[in-house]
Design a protein around this motif. Structure first.
Motif, PDB file in Angstrom:
ATOM      1  N   ALA A 134       3.673 -11.643  -5.196  1.00 36.88           N
ATOM      2  CA  ALA A 134       4.335 -10.514  -5.857  1.00 36.88           C
ATOM      3  C   ALA A 134       5.362  -9.855  -4.932  1.00 36.88           C
ATOM      4  O   ALA A 134       6.447  -9.467  -5.368  1.00 36.88           O
ATOM      5  CB  ALA A 134       3.289  -9.499  -6.308  1.00 36.88           C
ATOM      6  N   ARG A 135       5.039  -9.748  -3.649  1.00 33.08           N
ATOM      7  CA  ARG A 135       5.984  -9.182  -2.682  1.00 33.08           C
ATOM      8  C   ARG A 135       7.210 -10.065  -2.523  1.00 33.08           C
ATOM      9  O   ARG A 135       8.351  -9.592  -2.517  1.00 33.08           O
ATOM     10  CB  ARG A 135       5.294  -8.993  -1.333  1.00 33.08           C
ATOM     11  N   LEU A 136       6.981 -11.358  -2.370  1.00 32.90           N
ATOM     12  CA  LEU A 136       8.101 -12.284  -2.204  1.00 32.90           C
ATOM     13  C   LEU A 136       8.994 -12.303  -3.439  1.00 32.90           C
ATOM     14  O   LEU A 136      10.193 -12.563  -3.341  1.00 32.90           O
ATOM     15  CB  LEU A 136       7.569 -13.692  -1.926  1.00 32.90           C
ATOM     16  N   ALA A 137       8.392 -12.035  -4.601  1.00 33.45           N
ATOM     17  CA  ALA A 137       9.171 -12.012  -5.845  1.00 33.45           C
ATOM     18  C   ALA A 137       9.955 -10.727  -6.022  1.00 33.45           C
ATOM     19  O   ALA A 137      10.747 -10.597  -6.957  1.00 33.45           O
ATOM     20  CB  ALA A 137       8.231 -12.216  -7.039  1.00 33.45           C
ATOM     21  N   GLY A 138       9.727  -9.764  -5.135  1.00 30.66           N
ATOM     22  CA  GLY A 138      10.476  -8.516  -5.211  1.00 30.66           C
ATOM     23  C   GLY A 138       9.969  -7.529  -6.226  1.00 30.66           C
ATOM     24  O   GLY A 138      10.721  -6.631  -6.649  1.00 30.66           O
ATOM     25  N   CYS A 139       8.709  -7.639  -6.629  1.00 36.40           N
ATOM     26  CA  CYS A 139       8.145  -6.692  -7.594  1.00 36.40           C
ATOM     27  C   CYS A 139       8.166  -5.281  -7.000  1.00 36.40           C
ATOM     28  O   CYS A 139       7.701  -5.067  -5.880  1.00 36.40           O
ATOM     29  CB  CYS A 139       6.713  -7.085  -7.953  1.00 36.40           C
ATOM     30  N   ARG A 140       8.681  -4.346  -7.737  1.00 35.82           N
ATOM     31  CA  ARG A 140       8.861  -2.992  -7.219  1.00 35.82           C
ATOM     32  C   ARG A 140       7.540  -2.228  -7.154  1.00 35.82           C
ATOM     33  O   ARG A 140       7.328  -1.417  -6.251  1.00 35.82           O
ATOM     34  CB  ARG A 140       9.864  -2.244  -8.090  1.00 35.82           C
ATOM     35  N   LYS A 141       6.685  -2.415  -8.141  1.00 40.91           N
ATOM     36  CA  LYS A 141       5.364  -1.787  -8.163  1.00 40.91           C
ATOM     37  C   LYS A 141       4.327  -2.899  -8.252  1.00 40.91           C
ATOM     38  O   LYS A 141       4.429  -3.774  -9.117  1.00 40.91           O
ATOM     39  CB  LYS A 141       5.223  -0.834  -9.355  1.00 40.91           C
ATOM     40  N   ILE A 142       3.334  -2.864  -7.378  1.00 41.69           N
ATOM     41  CA  ILE A 142       2.296  -3.904  -7.358  1.00 41.69           C
ATOM     42  C   ILE A 142       0.937  -3.211  -7.412  1.00 41.69           C
ATOM     43  O   ILE A 142       0.567  -2.467  -6.498  1.00 41.69           O
ATOM     44  CB  ILE A 142       2.393  -4.782  -6.092  1.00 41.69           C
ATOM     45  N   VAL A 143       0.225  -3.454  -8.494  1.00 40.68           N
ATOM     46  CA  VAL A 143      -1.060  -2.812  -8.754  1.00 40.68           C
ATOM     47  C   VAL A 143      -2.176  -3.818  -8.518  1.00 40.68           C
ATOM     48  O   VAL A 143      -2.167  -4.918  -9.105  1.00 40.68           O
ATOM     49  CB  VAL A 143      -1.136  -2.287 -10.202  1.00 40.68           C
ATOM     50  N   GLY A 144      -3.143  -3.472  -7.677  1.00 39.52           N
ATOM     51  CA  GLY A 144      -4.244  -4.391  -7.427  1.00 39.52           C
ATOM     52  C   GLY A 144      -5.362  -3.725  -6.648  1.00 39.52           C
ATOM     53  O   GLY A 144      -5.233  -2.579  -6.193  1.00 39.52           O
ATOM     54  N   PHE A 145      -6.451  -4.457  -6.490  1.00 40.18           N
ATOM     55  CA  PHE A 145      -7.579  -3.980  -5.705  1.00 40.18           C
ATOM     56  C   PHE A 145      -7.380  -4.342  -4.237  1.00 40.18           C
ATOM     57  O   PHE A 145      -6.862  -5.414  -3.918  1.00 40.18           O
ATOM     58  CB  PHE A 145      -8.890  -4.578  -6.224  1.00 40.18           C
ATOM     59  N   VAL A 146      -7.803  -3.451  -3.378  1.00 43.66           N
ATOM     60  CA  VAL A 146      -7.696  -3.686  -1.944  1.00 43.66           C
ATOM     61  C   VAL A 146      -8.819  -4.634  -1.532  1.00 43.66           C
ATOM     62  O   VAL A 146      -9.981  -4.237  -1.414  1.00 43.66           O
ATOM     63  CB  VAL A 146      -7.784  -2.356  -1.160  1.00 43.66           C
ATOM     64  N   LEU A 189       0.195  -4.729   1.114  1.00 42.80           N
ATOM     65  CA  LEU A 189       1.133  -5.391   0.208  1.00 42.80           C
ATOM     66  C   LEU A 189       1.173  -4.730  -1.171  1.00 42.80           C
ATOM     67  O   LEU A 189       2.045  -5.048  -1.977  1.00 42.80           O
ATOM     68  CB  LEU A 189       0.767  -6.872   0.049  1.00 42.80           C
ATOM     69  N   LEU A 190       0.239  -3.834  -1.431  1.00 41.75           N
ATOM     70  CA  LEU A 190       0.151  -3.175  -2.737  1.00 41.75           C
ATOM     71  C   LEU A 190       0.856  -1.825  -2.687  1.00 41.75           C
ATOM     72  O   LEU A 190       0.840  -1.131  -1.673  1.00 41.75           O
ATOM     73  CB  LEU A 190      -1.313  -2.967  -3.125  1.00 41.75           C
ATOM     74  N   THR A 191       1.434  -1.432  -3.801  1.00 40.46           N
ATOM     75  CA  THR A 191       1.982  -0.075  -3.909  1.00 40.46           C
ATOM     76  C   THR A 191       0.986   0.861  -4.571  1.00 40.46           C
ATOM     77  O   THR A 191       0.991   2.068  -4.317  1.00 40.46           O
ATOM     78  CB  THR A 191       3.292  -0.069  -4.717  1.00 40.46           C
ATOM     79  N   ASN A 192       0.156   0.342  -5.455  1.00 46.34           N
ATOM     80  CA  ASN A 192      -0.866   1.117  -6.150  1.00 46.34           C
ATOM     81  C   ASN A 192      -2.210   0.461  -5.867  1.00 46.34           C
ATOM     82  O   ASN A 192      -2.495  -0.636  -6.363  1.00 46.34           O
ATOM     83  CB  ASN A 192      -0.602   1.166  -7.654  1.00 46.34           C
ATOM     84  N   ARG A 193      -3.045   1.142  -5.080  1.00 52.70           N
ATOM     85  CA  ARG A 193      -4.268   0.525  -4.553  1.00 52.70           C
ATOM     86  C   ARG A 193      -5.499   1.056  -5.279  1.00 52.70           C
ATOM     87  O   ARG A 193      -5.700   2.274  -5.390  1.00 52.70           O
ATOM     88  CB  ARG A 193      -4.387   0.800  -3.054  1.00 52.70           C
ATOM     89  N   ASN A 239      -8.046 -11.109  -6.875  1.00 56.25           N
ATOM     90  CA  ASN A 239      -8.112 -10.283  -5.669  1.00 56.25           C
ATOM     91  C   ASN A 239      -7.586 -10.987  -4.421  1.00 56.25           C
ATOM     92  O   ASN A 239      -7.782 -10.497  -3.310  1.00 56.25           O
ATOM     93  CB  ASN A 239      -9.563  -9.846  -5.422  1.00 56.25           C
ATOM     94  N   SER A 240      -6.918 -12.102  -4.581  1.00 53.16           N
ATOM     95  CA  SER A 240      -6.532 -12.906  -3.426  1.00 53.16           C
ATOM     96  C   SER A 240      -5.329 -12.324  -2.681  1.00 53.16           C
ATOM     97  O   SER A 240      -4.460 -11.657  -3.264  1.00 53.16           O
ATOM     98  CB  SER A 240      -6.196 -14.331  -3.867  1.00 53.16           C
ATOM     99  N   LEU A 241      -5.283 -12.601  -1.391  1.00 49.14           N
ATOM    100  CA  LEU A 241      -4.120 -12.250  -0.580  1.00 49.14           C
ATOM    101  C   LEU A 241      -2.890 -12.986  -1.093  1.00 49.14           C
ATOM    102  O   LEU A 241      -1.777 -12.432  -1.102  1.00 49.14           O
ATOM    103  CB  LEU A 241      -4.390 -12.613   0.879  1.00 49.14           C
ATOM    104  N   ARG A 242      -3.060 -14.201  -1.543  1.00 47.74           N
ATOM    105  CA  ARG A 242      -1.945 -15.030  -1.979  1.00 47.74           C
ATOM    106  C   ARG A 242      -1.180 -14.398  -3.149  1.00 47.74           C
ATOM    107  O   ARG A 242       0.044 -14.412  -3.176  1.00 47.74           O
ATOM    108  CB  ARG A 242      -2.456 -16.422  -2.367  1.00 47.74           C
ATOM    109  N   THR A 243      -1.901 -13.836  -4.123  1.00 47.48           N
ATOM    110  CA  THR A 243      -1.207 -13.241  -5.271  1.00 47.48           C
ATOM    111  C   THR A 243      -0.395 -12.023  -4.842  1.00 47.48           C
ATOM    112  O   THR A 243       0.718 -11.790  -5.338  1.00 47.48           O
ATOM    113  CB  THR A 243      -2.196 -12.850  -6.377  1.00 47.48           C
ATOM    114  N   ALA A 244      -0.937 -11.237  -3.920  1.00 50.29           N
ATOM    115  CA  ALA A 244      -0.194 -10.067  -3.445  1.00 50.29           C
ATOM    116  C   ALA A 244       1.055 -10.492  -2.675  1.00 50.29           C
ATOM    117  O   ALA A 244       2.139  -9.897  -2.838  1.00 50.29           O
ATOM    118  CB  ALA A 244      -1.093  -9.211  -2.561  1.00 50.29           C
ATOM    119  N   LEU A 245       0.931 -11.523  -1.863  1.00 54.20           N
ATOM    120  CA  LEU A 245       2.084 -12.033  -1.126  1.00 54.20           C
ATOM    121  C   LEU A 245       3.136 -12.574  -2.087  1.00 54.20           C
ATOM    122  O   LEU A 245       4.342 -12.335  -1.911  1.00 54.20           O
ATOM    123  CB  LEU A 245       1.631 -13.127  -0.158  1.00 54.20           C
TER     124      LEU A 245
END
Length: 356
Positions: free
Chosen positions: A96-108, A115-119, A88-94
């Motif tokens: 994934a964004r920096l890596a250019g992942c098109r869809k990012i699924v995670g908990f808010v 930073l998430l596309t699917n919350r 659930n860390s901010l770091r993992t979401a960042l």
């Protein structure tokens, strides 16, 4: 989807609890390249698995090649179509964004919602406070959000030839093959001392298992738990209790030892879930932690926990008298072990461990 990045949990037991979700992703996207992103100390949990084309180690305190920008650059070389964030860390979401992942699924959580596309949102009570809720269910929710079928609760782990050779050496060194049943004890807990059951209690339990049930007992340990394991074996005063304290250690060896044992008796720590992943019975000793957080619905498990007015407190170190663990007696644990050994004899015979 051609490439999916799975950012794995940061704890050993949580990685095991995430395996139904990982298998569901593999089943739903059979031609996709799955990439695991994980901490170095949990990587061996996945040893021998058939799921991932690549495992990328990420560690903000490690060498530069494992830090944020380097890992993001490595992922970006073949930009993932999607990412599932088990932590659930901010770091993992960042990342994934920096890596250019098109869809990012995670908990808010921790301010990372944008930073998430699917919350997804964690379970809370009427006051907005988080409530104890099984992590395995949250992990399965992440997989379903990506588009998988219901993952269910069948956890899985694997061993490789190196793991099995190491366990063969342990079995030969201690003559464990001569015992009709082998019980492994896991006394450690990285969470903190509040999860520990006393050395004296584990030693008495080992003595009961060897003298009353004729079992061979093997005390497992991590690198920082060698002395604890040695003291348990020595204090048991039984020639049928052995410890791994002077053995080269690895998570792979621990997995293989649990896989070929008849029963695991453990604190509420990561290796507890190895038993379910290898379909072995397990008795878990709970003290300060809510059972609900790590419930896995495994039918060959018995959870033991004393109901005390101060718990479950979730504290790493007990501030008073540690009564939640102190009041749990070896006699109670032995009785639970006996019930499981009677109900679930080793299904595949004594040579089952060779079918790695």
């Amino acid at each position: 989807m051609n490439r999916i990045a799975l950012f794995l949990p940061n704890w050993i037991g949580d990685v095991v609890m995430a395996t139904p979700a990982v298998q569901a992703v593999r089943d739903a996207f059979p031609t996709a390249d799955l990439v695991a992103v994980c901490k170095p100390y949990v990587a061996d949990v996945l040893g021998g698995n058939p799921w991932f084309r690549e495992v990328i180690l990420a560690d903000k305190r490690g060498p530069r090649s494992r830090r944020l920008l380097a890992v993001a650059a490595k992922l970006r070389e073949n930009r993932p179509d999607a990412a599932i964030l088990f932590p659930n860390s901010l770091r993992t979401a960042l990342l994934a964004r920096l890596a250019g992942c098109r869809k990012i699924v995670g908990f808010v959580r921790y301010g990372r919602g944008l930073l998430l596309t699917n919350r997804l949102y964690a379970k809370t009570d009427a006051r907005g406070r988080f409530v104890p809720y099984p992590a395995i269910d949250d992990y399965n929710r992440l997989a379903r959000e990506l588009g998988t079928a219901n993952p269910g609760y069948r956890m899985q782990l694997f061993t490789n030839a190196t793991d099995e050779i190491a366990a063969d050496a342990v079995w030969e060194k201690f003559g464990l093959a001569k015992y009709p049943r082998v019980v492994t004890l896991n006394p450690g807990a990285a969470f903190g001392a509040a999860k520990h059951w006393s050395i004296e209690s584990f030693a008495q339990l080992a003595r009961m298992l060897t003298q009353r049930a004729g079992c061979g007992v093997l005390v497992l340990c991590g690198p920082t738990e060698r002395e604890m394991a040695r003291q348990i074996a020595e204090s048991s005063r039984s020639p049928h209790t052995f410890a791994l304290n002077d053995t080269p250690l690895s998570l792979g060896l621990t997995k293989s030892c649990v896989r070929r044992s008849d029963l695991l008796i453990t604190t509420d720590s990561g290796p507890r879930h190895f038993a379910a992943a290898f379909n072995r019975p397990v008795v878990t000793l709970f003290g300060p932690t809510h059972i609900a957080w790590t419930e896995t619905y495994y039918p060959k498990a018995i959870h033991l926990q004393k109901q005390v007015p101060c718990g479950p407190c979730q504290q790493r170190v007990c501030p008073i008298d540690h009564r939640c663990m102190r009041e749990l007696t070896p006699t109670e644990v032995y009785a639970a072990a006996g019930r499981l050994l009677a109900r679930f004899p080793f299904a595949d015979g004594r040579e089952a461990h060779r079918a790695a």
